[in-house]
Every structure is written in structure tokens, then in C-alpha cells.
Design an enzyme around this catalytic site. Structure first.
Site, PDB file in Angstrom:
ATOM      1  CG  PHE A 410      -2.739 -76.447 -10.962  1.00 11.47           C
ATOM      2  CD1 PHE A 410      -1.762 -76.310 -12.004  1.00 11.47           C
ATOM      3  CD2 PHE A 410      -2.386 -77.295  -9.764  1.00 11.47           C
ATOM      4  CE1 PHE A 410      -0.329 -76.693 -11.613  1.00 11.47           C
ATOM      5  CE2 PHE A 410      -1.369 -77.737  -9.629  1.00 11.47           C
ATOM      6  CZ  PHE A 410      -0.242 -77.391 -10.557  1.00 11.47           C
ATOM      7  CD  GLU A 411      -6.299 -80.864  -7.387  1.00  9.86           C
ATOM      8  OE1 GLU A 411      -7.200 -81.707  -7.473  1.00  9.86           O
ATOM      9  OE2 GLU A 411      -6.328 -80.277  -6.264  1.00  9.86           O
ATOM     10  CG  LEU A 412      -8.060 -81.805 -16.393  1.00 12.61           C
ATOM     11  CD1 LEU A 412      -7.984 -83.406 -16.398  1.00 12.61           C
ATOM     12  CD2 LEU A 412      -9.403 -81.248 -16.753  1.00 12.61           C
TER      13      LEU A 412
END
Length: 502
Positions: A410-412
Site C-alpha cells: 500500500f505504501e508503494l
């Protein structure tokens, strides 16, 4: 020996000179004949005609003995010799077309070529490679299309050349041999000496004087009086004509002497060999420049990262000034429990929490945003991630199988979306371990993995390779500017080489 079978078979053209080598083993193939061979072997030649007894060949006969070779001047008969057969054919029988003369005259200082007369014979046979010799002297001859190329031609190139090529008649291999006598001649030259006299009635202009107190044997001189309009007095023009410039004339002084009742004057002309220095210098300069450009290109290609880092350190303004960002980079990695840690000596967590800050923050002065360390807990996870990325200039993504298949992906995705909205945010992908892309990855993440540059981590020990950190610095923002000031080019180069080998 007289009853042995012939081993070598030669053919020659009737009426031309021919040289026959002694069939001794292990002789130098570059010499047609060699007088020094007589110090080791006493060479004697014999011949036998029809059923007559063997006759010894002497130096004064024809054929004549010279060194260890037999010379026919010219060759006229078919002579079966000891172990050697010499067959003589007329030009008509040998099918010679436009047979070249066996004596050629070459102009000294010019480019010339020497052709083999024998190649004009046996026109119905495809000619193999011609082998050349120069009598008495072993030379490294420059050959092209079976011709000797001389550029330029020197006096030492004069002499007797011998050329061979092979012919096959049924099972017999014949060697077709012809000789070429080369004479090198000089160019004609005119030496002018012009003297202007005043109103004196008597004047004298002497002949050109060679430095050996005598003029060249092949020269003659003419004396002319010239009266140009508008000039007081008269001008004498003395022309010395050298019919042929020889090696002796090069470097010699030719003196012109003039005198009248007022006084005398002399002028000296010195002949020098014309050298193609300018063309050679231009060629060497072009080659040197191309070689230097090639070396520079290879050096720049090999050390492009170091050159860019040096350029950014000294000549590029600070990229972080006034952009409103708090962090230089947001670090995203897979958060694993200790039980899930792999067997490598450096885990993703240790790499992200220890090694990365130790190098980028402590050594190079960057400020990283690590969620667990720099963001106070209490807010929503997704909002905290998005806020931290928007406050950063870079997003460092540490890719591994656990990252692409776990919740950290999700962070990417959030970093890609933020970078699309804010052009100042750029992604730096680190391939920490090899991985397969899951089919469930969002399309925007798949596209980012394909088009964004990736830096590969190749070390599992605490000390990482230098090249990796140079690439990291290359993708990080420019932190500060160091003005060159009083730095010299030498100091700058030393700094560059220290950066290359650090």
C-alpha cells in the site's frame, strides 16, 4: 647423388636471366643466395648434358657460380641438374602476354611498384600468391596484389629481385621463376641564383660551386643577363641544372658567388630529402585526438555517477531550499516479525532501520522519514503514510517477496499516487531480494515497477558495496552547494579520483 630422382622442378623463360639456389637443407628462405654460406659449406655445382660426364661449373662460365647459387645470363637450354630440373620455354610456348621488361627504372622519392614479369605468362592458369626475394639482402617487403610497393623509393631499393609462383602439371609442381633488375634514378633539378647589380660596368658571376670544391659531374650551367624595366642597374640570373639528384647531393651545399668593384656576395643552397612530415603530423594528431576522445568517453561512461555527484556538489544549487518539505526521503519496507525474518545476515528491518540511516543520515547528511521512528502514533495508518510521503522529497521503497505480497505494498501505491500529484516527489526502488510480481498488484504499481529505475542490493553483510551508495546519492536530492572558490583544477581532479575509488 647423380642417380637420385629430381626433387625440385623449375621453369624459366628463354633469353632471360635465371638464378638457381643450392638445395641445401635448413637454409634461410629469405635469401636467394648467400656468400656467408660458404664459410660453413663448400658449395660446388656440376651439370650433365645428355650422357656426357659431370662437369664442374666455374665462376667465369655461363652458367656462372656466385656465392652458393648458379646464375644463367641468360638461360637457353633445358638442363637436368643434380636433384633439380630446369625447363626453359619460349614466351610463345609459355603463353606470355605483354611480357614486362626485366629492368625497371624507378624515380627516387616517389611511390613506385615492382611487378613480377612471370605473372604475364601462363595466362590460362590462375596465379597463386607470388613469393618475392631480394638478392643478397633479406627485406620486409610490402606486398599488395603480388606487387612490391615502395613509398617513397630510396637508393637502397635498387638491386635484383626474384619472384616465384607455383604451377602444376599433372603430378609435378613447377616453380616459375623470373628476375627483375631495379635501378633507382634521381629527379632533375634547377638551382636559380639571382643577383642585382648597380651601375658598375664590370661584374662577375661565378659558376655554382659544390661543397667538395667541384660541381656535380652531370651538371651544366647557363648565364643570362636580365634587364627588368624600372630597375636601376641590371639583374643576372644563374641557373644550375642538375640532370639527376643523387644521394651524394642530399645534404650538400651549392654556393653561388657574385662580385663587382664594390664587393661580393654569396648564397648557399642545401638540398634535403623531402619528408612527408606535415601529412604524418596531421595523421598522428587526428589519431591522437580520436584516441583521447575514446578514452574520455570510456572514462565518462565508466564513472558517470561520480562525475554527476561532483558536478552537483560544487556547481548545482541546493534543491531542498524553499520547497516546504520536511524530509529528504520516506523509507518503506516490509515489517516482519522476528520469526518471519529470513536467513540473510541483514534483514529488511535492519537494512531500513540501521544501515540506511547510518549511511544516508550520518555520513551524507540526509534526513529520512521512518514511520515507526519519526511519526507519532495515534492517527490512521493510511493518513500517516500519505502525510509522511507528501512531506518527503523522495520515497525509498525496499522491494522483496514479503513486500510485494504483504500489506506494505500500500505504501508503494500511495507513493506512486503522490508522485503523480507532486512532481517534486520521486521514487527510488531498491531491489533487496529477487521477487515475482503477484497478479493482484494494482495496475499503477505494476507500471511503476516496469518503468522506474531500480538499484539492486547485492550484499548480505554489514558493509555494502560503494557503488550502491553512489547510486543512492545520485537519486537523492542535492543537499548543499560547495563553491569551488580557490580550488585549482588539480584539487578538483584529486577530489574526483578520491570519489571514484572511495
Amino acid at each position: 647423388c647423380s642417380h637420385a630422382e629430381p626433387q625440385i622442378w623449375y621453369r624459366a623463360i628463354s633469353g632471360e636471366e635465371f638464378v638457381l639456389q643450392c638445395a641445401l637443407p635448413d637454409r634461410d628462405a629469405t635469401h636467394i643466395y648467400n656468400n656467408s654460406l660458404l664459410e660453413q659449406h663448400k658449395v660446388k655445382w656440376f651439370w650433365q648434358k645428355d650422357k656426357e660426364p659431370l662437369k664442374a661449373i666455374k665462376e667465369s662460365s655461363n652458367p656462372a657460380l656466385q656465392g652458393d647459387a648458379l646464375w644463367f645470363k641468360p638461360v637457353r637450354e633445358k638442363i637436368p641438374c643434380l636433384k633439380i630440373v630446369l625447363e626453359v620455354q619460349t614466351k610463345k610456348v609459355a603463353k606470355c602476354s605483354a611480357y614486362d621488361t626485366n629492368t625497371v627504372y624507378l624515380l627516387a622519392g616517389n611511390g613506385n611498384s615492382i611487378t613480377c614479369p612471370g605473372t604475364k605468362c601462363y595466362s590460362h592458369v590462375k596465379k597463386p600468391e607470388v613469393k618475392w626475394y631480394k638478392v643478397r639482402i633479406s627485406l620486409d617487403l610490402k606486398l599488395k596484389h603480388n606487387e612490391i610497393r615502395l613509398n617513397p623509393t630510396y637508393d637502397k631499393d635498387a638491386g635484383i629481385y626474384v619472384c616465384d609462383y607455383a604451377l602444376y602439371d599433372n603430378t609435378t609442381k613447377w616453380t616459375m621463376r623470373t628476375t627483375v633488375t631495379v635501378e633507382v634514378i634521381g629527379k632533375p633539378l634547377e638551382l636559380e641564383c639571382r643577383v642585382q647589380f648597380g651601375f658598375e660596368r664590370s661584374s662577375l658571376m661565378r659558376d655554382c660551386v659544390h661543397e667538395q670544391q667541384r660541381c656535380h659531374a652531370n651538371t651544366y650551367f647557363s648565364l643570362f643577363s636580365v634587364y627588368p624595366a624600372g630597375l636601376k642597374g641590371h639583374t643576372l640570373l644563374h641557373v644550375a641544372k642538375l640532370k639527376e639528384v643523387t644521394e651524394r647531393d642530399l645534404g650538400s651545399n651549392f654556393t653561388c658567388f657574385a662580385e663587382n668593384s664594390v664587393g661580393n656576395a654569396t648564397a648557399v643552397i642545401q638540398l634535403k630529402r623531402k619528408q612527408r612530415v606535415f601529412l604524418l603530423h596531421v595523421l598522428c594528431s587526428v589519431i591522437s585526438i580520436l584516441f583521447a576522445l575514446l578514452l574520455c568517453t570510456a572514462f565518462i561512461y565508466q564513472h558517470w555517477i561520480e562525475i554527476v555527484l561532483m558536478y552537483r556538489s560544487y556547481l548545482v544549487h541546493n534543491e531542498t531550499t524553499g520547497d516546504g518539505k520536511e524530509f529528504d526521503a520516506f523509507v518503506s519496507y516490509a515489517k516482519l516479525d522476528s520469526s518471519e525474518s529470513n536467513s540473510t545476515l541483514i534483514s529488511e528491518a535492519k537494512f531500513a532501520l540501521e544501515l540506511l540511516p547510518d549511511m544516508l543520515e550520518t555520513k551524507y547528511g540526509y534526513k529520512l522519514c521512518i514511520l515507526e521512528r519519526d511519526i507519532l502514533p495515534g492517527g490512521a495508518y493510511t493518513d500517516e503514510v500519505v502525510t509522511a510521503i507528501k512531506q518527503s522529497r523522495r520515497a525509498i521503497i525496499i522491494l522483496s517477496p514479503a513486500y510485494v505480497s504483504g500489506p506494505s505494498i500500500f505504501e508503494l501505491q500511495a507513493a506512486v499516487n503522490c508522485a503523480l500529484e507532486d512532481k517534486k516527489i520521486k521514487l527510488v526502488l531498491i531491489k533487496f531480494q529477487a521477487f515475482q510480481e503477484p497478479e493482484t498488484l494494482p495496475p499503477v504499481v505494476k507500471k511503476a515497477l516496469r518503468i522506474l529505475p531500480v538499484i539492486t542490493w547485492k550484499s548480505s553483510v554489514s558493509a555494502a558495496p560503494n557503488k550502491f551508495w553512489k547510486y543512492m546519492r545520485y537519486h537523492m536530492p542535492v543537499k548543499s552547494t560547495k563553491m569551488l572558490g580557490n580550488w585549482s583544477l588539480k584539487d578538483f581532479c584529486l577530489r574526483l579520483f578520491s570519489l571514484i575509488y572511495q
